[in-house]
Design an enzyme around this catalytic site. Structure first.
Site, PDB file in Angstrom:
ATOM      1  N   TYR A  14      59.325  31.476 -12.621  1.00  0.00           N
ATOM      2  CA  TYR A  14      58.664  31.798 -13.886  1.00  0.00           C
ATOM      3  C   TYR A  14      59.631  31.489 -15.019  1.00  0.00           C
ATOM      4  CZ  TYR A  14      56.396  34.559 -17.584  1.00  0.00           C
ATOM      5  OH  TYR A  14      55.797  34.964 -18.745  1.00  0.00           O
ATOM      6  N   ASP A  52      67.603  28.255 -15.868  1.00  0.00           N
ATOM      7  CA  ASP A  52      67.003  29.394 -16.565  1.00  0.00           C
ATOM      8  C   ASP A  52      67.684  30.668 -16.076  1.00  0.00           C
ATOM      9  OD1 ASP A  52      65.460  31.358 -17.677  1.00  0.00           O
ATOM     10  OD2 ASP A  52      63.529  30.557 -16.994  1.00  0.00           O
ATOM     11  N   LYS A  69      66.612  38.646 -21.996  1.00  0.00           N
ATOM     12  CA  LYS A  69      66.739  39.956 -21.355  1.00  0.00           C
ATOM     13  C   LYS A  69      68.068  40.665 -21.694  1.00  0.00           C
ATOM     14  CE  LYS A  69      63.010  39.355 -18.120  1.00  0.00           C
ATOM     15  NZ  LYS A  69      62.522  38.007 -17.799  1.00  0.00           N
TER      16      LYS A  69
HETATM   17  C1  LIG Z   1      61.530  37.001 -18.319  1.00  0.00           C
HETATM   18  C2  LIG Z   1      61.764  35.567 -18.043  1.00  0.00           C
HETATM   19  C3  LIG Z   1      61.377  34.553 -18.943  1.00  0.00           C
HETATM   20  C4  LIG Z   1      60.541  34.841 -20.149  1.00  0.00           C
HETATM   21  O1  LIG Z   1      61.172  35.659 -21.087  1.00  0.00           O
HETATM   22  P1  LIG Z   1      60.272  36.430 -22.185  1.00  0.00           P
HETATM   23  O2  LIG Z   1      61.289  37.080 -23.051  1.00  0.00           O
HETATM   24  O3  LIG Z   1      59.406  37.369 -21.419  1.00  0.00           O
HETATM   25  O4  LIG Z   1      59.480  35.387 -22.901  1.00  0.00           O
HETATM   26  C5  LIG Z   1      61.759  33.260 -18.676  1.00  0.00           C
HETATM   27  N1  LIG Z   1      62.466  32.953 -17.582  1.00  0.00           N
HETATM   28  C6  LIG Z   1      62.833  33.881 -16.682  1.00  0.00           C
HETATM   29  C7  LIG Z   1      63.645  33.489 -15.498  1.00  0.00           C
HETATM   30  C8  LIG Z   1      62.488  35.209 -16.881  1.00  0.00           C
HETATM   31  O5  LIG Z   1      62.827  36.132 -15.967  1.00  0.00           O
END
Ligand SMILES: *Cc1c(COP(=O)(O)O)cnc(C)c1O
Length: 442
Positions: A146, A241, A273
């Site tokens: 994701y 990511d 995060k």
């Molecule tokens: C949470 C998450 C996102 C998206 O971040 P948001 O602040 O919710 O838009 C993207 N990549 C990873 C790996 C994530 O865990």
């Protein structure tokens, strides 16, 4: 035991009239586990208190950001100090420079970062930059990873080795997802095959540094290096990511934890995060030559009214400064204490399960055998998880409300909080085992 949840239920009923599903992010609605999502009124350290006055040990930690615990005094002081001087200026300010400096200091291959307000924006912008820098349009992603709700990345389905993705959601045109190639995770030969066919059209491979959004599925030994070697060979960029793993799996994120050497570093990283400390702050960054292609220096446009917000960056900086070696050691020992106890109780109750790790991030898959990709992850007993989840919730432990998520601990999870979790496990393991129990499957 948790008591009445009538105020949460009332709030949900009202929320549904003004917000779709009553929630502002779908997983919060508890659709995967049934029951009433708890509306939280306040949080301190490892504890959540809901609007009915029930208390829970928090194993979501806002999906990672609350790594120091809720309302940590140092972060609170930084936020109050920043807020007392104004909330947003629409001009450059000091805190954003300090936060960028801290990120660059921690993650060796990252020479420059651009701050944004969400992980979604970070990955969206990194993809645009990769396309701008290479002049190519196709993106490779892995099923089960994701990357936020970016149109081109909301595609996980597709059979065979290198299918062109169909969007997973209404509202994304085939043309957006059609530039995305979705591959099974941890499958080097699928990656080689995709590059053999489309190598000169692929702008970038984007991967979760260690996936946490299909449950925790770490890269197999050699997979991260294969990603680097294959992308380099074909002139494509590698985007790691680290929105979830960044500053959580180590002071330098998964990159620091896995111990990659300089030459195997990804070209671009995304963060979010933890680096926002619970406020909307995220970032993407990498080599200075690539980052220099962004506006105003270069041709790739990217912007944000609240990007580098002075209060959010103060929270993020104070949080990162609090992430010491002792904190990471505490996260590890706490996570292991909880996971080991959970596994022992599930074994005792005869519930098939597998625990998987990425540093202190872990998840429990309700199946036998290792999970190496999304197909494996989906092959688990999600009903057993739901019964387990609800039994934990009833006893005052708030797990992530889905079988496809990591559990998160914080520096504030002390002996009392851990003991509270461990005490709840036997009944929850028995509930997971009791396949005829229908009370939890709404
Ligand atoms: C949470 C998450 C996102 C998206 O971040 P948001 O602040 O919710 O838009 C993207 N990549 C990873 C790996 C994530 O865990």
């Amino acid at each position: 035991m948790s008591g009445s949840t009538s105020k949460s239920a009332e709030l949900l009923a009202h929320a549904r009239t003004v917000t779709p599903g009553g929630v502002n992010s779908p997983v919060r609605a508890f659709r995967a586990v049934g029951g009433t999502p708890r509306f939280i009124r306040e949080a301190k350290g490892p504890w959540l208190t809901d609007v009915d006055g029930n208390r829970y040990v928090d194993l979501i930690c806002s999906w990672g950001p609350m790594i120091l615990g809720h309302a940590h005094p140092d972060v609170m002081a930084a936020v109050q100090d920043a807020a007392s001087r104004g909330f947003s200026f629409g001009t450059p300010s000091e805190n954003e420079v300090a936060l960028a400096t801290e990120i660059v200091r921690r993650v060796e291959p990252v020479e420059q970062v651009r701050l944004v307000s969400s992980g979604t924006e970070a990955t969206m912008s990194a993809i645009r930059l990769a396309r701008g820098a290479t002049g190519r349009s196709k993106i490779v992603k892995f099923a089960g990873c994701y990357h936020g709700h970016v149109d081109a990345l909301l595609a996980a389905a597709g059979s065979g080795v290198a299918t062109f993705a169909l969007p997973d959601t209404a509202g994304v045109p085939k043309s957006s997802a059609g530039e995305t190639i979705v591959l099974p995770y941890n499958d080097v030969s699928a990656l080689e095959a995709a590059f053999a066919e489309h190598g000169d059209e692929i702008a970038a491979v984007i991967t979760e540094a260690s996936p946490g959004n299909m449950g925790v599925v770490p890269p197999a030994p050699g997979f991260t290096k294969a990603l680097r070697d294959i992308t380099t060979k074909h002139g494509a960029l590698l985007v790691s990511d680290e929105v979830m793993t960044g500053f959580r799996c180590s002071g330098a994120g998964w990159f620091g934890h896995e111990g990659q050497q300089g030459e195997s570093a990804p070209d671009l990283f995304t963060f979010g995060k933890v680096m926002g400390g619970g406020f909307p702050a995220a970032a993407f960054g990498g080599r200075a030559d690539l980052m220099g292609m962004l506006a105003p220096d270069g041709p790739v446009y990217q912007a944000g009214t609240l990007a580098g917000n002075p209060v959010a960056t103060a929270a993020g900086l104070a949080t990162l400064q609090g992430c010491t070696d002792e904190v990471y050691a505490h996260l590890d020992s706490t996570a292991h204490a909880i996971a080991d106890a959970a596994s022992a109780e599930l074994t005792k109750a005869g519930v098939p399960h597998t625990v998987q790790w990425a540093s202190s991030m872990f998840s429990i898959f309700f199946r036998d055998g290792a999970v190496t990709n999304y197909d494996d992850a989906k092959d688990q007993d999600t009903e057993a998880f739901s019964r387990f989840f609800n039994a934990m919730l009833d006893q005052g432990v708030h797990l992530p409300p889905s079988a496809y998520e990591s559990w998160f601990v914080s520096a504030s999870h002390d002996d009392e909080a851990v003991a509270h979790v461990i005490d709840a496990l036997p009944a929850a393991a028995r509930a997971a085992a009791a396949s005829t129990d229908s009370s939890a499957t709404l």
